[in-house]
Design a protein around this motif. Structure first.
Motif, PDB file in Angstrom:
ATOM      1  N   CYS A 209       0.859  -1.182   0.000  1.00 48.98           N
ATOM      2  CA  CYS A 209       0.000   0.000   0.000  1.00 48.98           C
ATOM      3  C   CYS A 209       0.893   1.228   0.000  1.00 48.98           C
ATOM      4  O   CYS A 209       2.100   1.132   0.234  1.00 48.98           O
ATOM      5  CB  CYS A 209      -0.957   0.022   1.199  1.00 48.98           C
ATOM      6  SG  CYS A 209      -0.202   0.429   2.782  1.00 48.98           S
ATOM      7  N   VAL A 210       0.304   2.376  -0.283  1.00 51.79           N
ATOM      8  CA  VAL A 210       1.024   3.636  -0.174  1.00 51.79           C
ATOM      9  C   VAL A 210       0.207   4.574   0.705  1.00 51.79           C
ATOM     10  O   VAL A 210      -1.017   4.463   0.799  1.00 51.79           O
ATOM     11  CB  VAL A 210       1.319   4.291  -1.535  1.00 51.79           C
ATOM     12  CG1 VAL A 210       2.175   3.384  -2.410  1.00 51.79           C
ATOM     13  CG2 VAL A 210       0.046   4.693  -2.244  1.00 51.79           C
ATOM     14  N   VAL A 211       0.914   5.493   1.348  1.00 52.15           N
ATOM     15  CA  VAL A 211       0.284   6.479   2.212  1.00 52.15           C
ATOM     16  C   VAL A 211       0.805   7.849   1.807  1.00 52.15           C
ATOM     17  O   VAL A 211       2.019   8.068   1.744  1.00 52.15           O
ATOM     18  CB  VAL A 211       0.614   6.225   3.701  1.00 52.15           C
ATOM     19  CG1 VAL A 211      -0.164   7.193   4.587  1.00 52.15           C
ATOM     20  CG2 VAL A 211       0.318   4.788   4.090  1.00 52.15           C
ATOM     21  N   ALA A 212      -0.106   8.775   1.521  1.00 54.07           N
ATOM     22  CA  ALA A 212       0.295  10.117   1.094  1.00 54.07           C
ATOM     23  C   ALA A 212      -0.855  11.081   1.304  1.00 54.07           C
ATOM     24  O   ALA A 212      -2.016  10.680   1.428  1.00 54.07           O
ATOM     25  CB  ALA A 212       0.720  10.125  -0.377  1.00 54.07           C
ATOM     26  N   GLU A 213      -0.524  12.363   1.309  1.00 51.74           N
ATOM     27  CA  GLU A 213      -1.556  13.384   1.414  1.00 51.74           C
ATOM     28  C   GLU A 213      -2.360  13.450   0.119  1.00 51.74           C
ATOM     29  O   GLU A 213      -1.823  13.226  -0.976  1.00 51.74           O
ATOM     30  CB  GLU A 213      -0.921  14.748   1.694  1.00 51.74           C
ATOM     31  CG  GLU A 213      -0.321  14.868   3.080  1.00 51.74           C
ATOM     32  CD  GLU A 213       0.252  16.249   3.340  1.00 51.74           C
ATOM     33  OE1 GLU A 213      -0.183  17.201   2.663  1.00 51.74           O
ATOM     34  OE2 GLU A 213       1.131  16.368   4.200  1.00 51.74           O
ATOM     35  N   PRO A 214      -3.643  13.764   0.217  1.00 48.25           N
ATOM     36  CA  PRO A 214      -4.467  13.858  -0.988  1.00 48.25           C
ATOM     37  C   PRO A 214      -3.903  14.811  -2.032  1.00 48.25           C
ATOM     38  O   PRO A 214      -4.017  14.544  -3.235  1.00 48.25           O
ATOM     39  CB  PRO A 214      -5.815  14.351  -0.442  1.00 48.25           C
ATOM     40  CG  PRO A 214      -5.861  13.850   0.961  1.00 48.25           C
ATOM     41  CD  PRO A 214      -4.433  13.928   1.454  1.00 48.25           C
ATOM     42  N   ALA A 215      -3.288  15.907  -1.597  1.00 44.10           N
ATOM     43  CA  ALA A 215      -2.750  16.869  -2.563  1.00 44.10           C
ATOM     44  C   ALA A 215      -1.675  16.242  -3.438  1.00 44.10           C
ATOM     45  O   ALA A 215      -1.567  16.546  -4.631  1.00 44.10           O
ATOM     46  CB  ALA A 215      -2.186  18.091  -1.831  1.00 44.10           C
ATOM     47  N   VAL A 216      -0.873  15.353  -2.860  1.00 40.90           N
ATOM     48  CA  VAL A 216       0.154  14.662  -3.640  1.00 40.90           C
ATOM     49  C   VAL A 216      -0.498  13.656  -4.579  1.00 40.90           C
ATOM     50  O   VAL A 216      -0.176  13.588  -5.772  1.00 40.90           O
ATOM     51  CB  VAL A 216       1.166  13.979  -2.705  1.00 40.90           C
ATOM     52  CG1 VAL A 216       2.158  13.134  -3.507  1.00 40.90           C
ATOM     53  CG2 VAL A 216       1.905  15.008  -1.858  1.00 40.90           C
ATOM     54  N   LEU A 217      -1.443  12.876  -4.060  1.00 37.17           N
ATOM     55  CA  LEU A 217      -2.093  11.857  -4.874  1.00 37.17           C
ATOM     56  C   LEU A 217      -2.887  12.454  -6.023  1.00 37.17           C
ATOM     57  O   LEU A 217      -3.034  11.833  -7.082  1.00 37.17           O
ATOM     58  CB  LEU A 217      -3.010  11.001  -3.996  1.00 37.17           C
ATOM     59  CG  LEU A 217      -2.295  10.156  -2.925  1.00 37.17           C
ATOM     60  CD1 LEU A 217      -3.309   9.540  -1.974  1.00 37.17           C
ATOM     61  CD2 LEU A 217      -1.439   9.074  -3.575  1.00 37.17           C
TER      62      LEU A 217
END
Length: 299
Positions: A209-217
């Motif tokens: 899985c990956v975890v990131a802020e919505p702005a990056v995604l």
């Protein structure tokens, strides 16, 4: 500025030449013994000597969540590839007493600076090793780690040797069957580098899985992305709840949406490996640490 011991009594900036350039320790005026470590102007670590549970950078908070969720409460064996100010090793010592941790850092000057001015607590269980992270990973005993945290940057880029199928295989060998790999990456849309890493680690590990802020995604900016991998199911629900409640919420991406990020990317073999993309100017700087959409910092 010369100092003869830990930076406890004099909250003034400290500058020193290290292998990677000029390192600075900048005091946090709101916390008596908290310091921001930068190298060549890029933030590397935030350390609060009085409260090692304080994780200032957003990506560090997310790694902290993973370490909290990495199996039942109790000690862990953790291999940290990349050291910086030793923020996460200090966190594990505080949250999981009795843990055994090895930290690999290539910058000997930086290790010396941190050991002198941001010393570890007595009997921390943390072993420091100066060396190349990829080379050390190849020599670690099989089945010796519950978690491997890969936060390895040369300048502001992940070295090519940390991006390959052989690296993923080495990590799988060192991890116990229920162990977890957690890598701090940085990328931006269209996520060519992230896609290559999903394809690469997906050839070895069953669950990603990956975890990131919505702005990056959403492709709004360049930023930190955590890649998590394991042979067992990942704690997706608990991790999603924790990251959604952070001051700067993040999303946990898995399943079909993760397949979309990987697109048609191919696994990275040793002969074709390249470092992660060069961040745009100002992406990882002191000014980038503030809201909104604060990306944290590599390393």
């Amino acid at each position: 500025m010369p100092h003869n011991g830990p930076v406890d009594d004099e909250p003034a900036p400290v500058s020193r030449a290290v292998d990677g350039g000029t390192a600075r320790l900048l005091p946090d005026l709101d916390r008596k013994r908290a310091w921001l470590l930068t190298v060549e102007g890029a933030p590397q670590s935030y350390v609060d000597l009085d409260d090692p549970r304080c994780l200032e950078f957003e990506y560090a908070q997310r790694l902290g969540h993973l370490l909290d969720l990495a199996g039942p409460s109790g000690p862990l064996d953790v291999l940290h590839l990349g050291g910086g100010g030793l923020t996460l090793p200090r966190y594990v010592t505080a949250t999981r007493p009795g843990s055994r941790q090895r930290v690999v850092e290539a910058d000997e000057g930086l290790l010396d600076l941190v050991a002198e001015l941001l010393p570890l607590p007595p009997a921390s269980g943390i072993e420091l090793l100066c060396g190349d992270a990829r080379a050390v990973l190849d020599t670690e005993p099989a089945g010796s780690a519950d978690v491997i945290v890969a936060d390895v940057y040369g300048g502001a880029r992940v070295p090519a040797g940390m991006t390959t199928v052989s690296c993923a295989r080495a990590a799988d060998r060192v991890l116990r069957p229920d162990g977890l790999w957690a890598a701090n990456l940085a990328d931006a849309a269209p996520f060519a580098f992230l896609g290559s890493q999903l394809a690469t680690f997906g050839t070895v590990f069953r669950h990603l899985c990956v975890v990131a802020e919505p702005a990056v995604l959403r492709g709004r900016r360049f930023g930190n992305i955590l890649l998590l991998a394991g042979q067992r199911e990942l704690p997706l629900g608990a991790l999603a709840r924790r990251t959604a409640g952070d001051p700067f919420p993040a999303r946990v991406v898995h399943g079909a949406e993760l397949d979309g990020l990987a697109a048609d990317a191919q696994p990275v073999r040793d002969g074709a490996a390249v470092p992660s993309p060069q961040p745009p100017e100002g992406a990882f700087s002191l000014g980038s640490l503030g809201p909104p959409d604060s990306p944290g910092a590599p390393g």
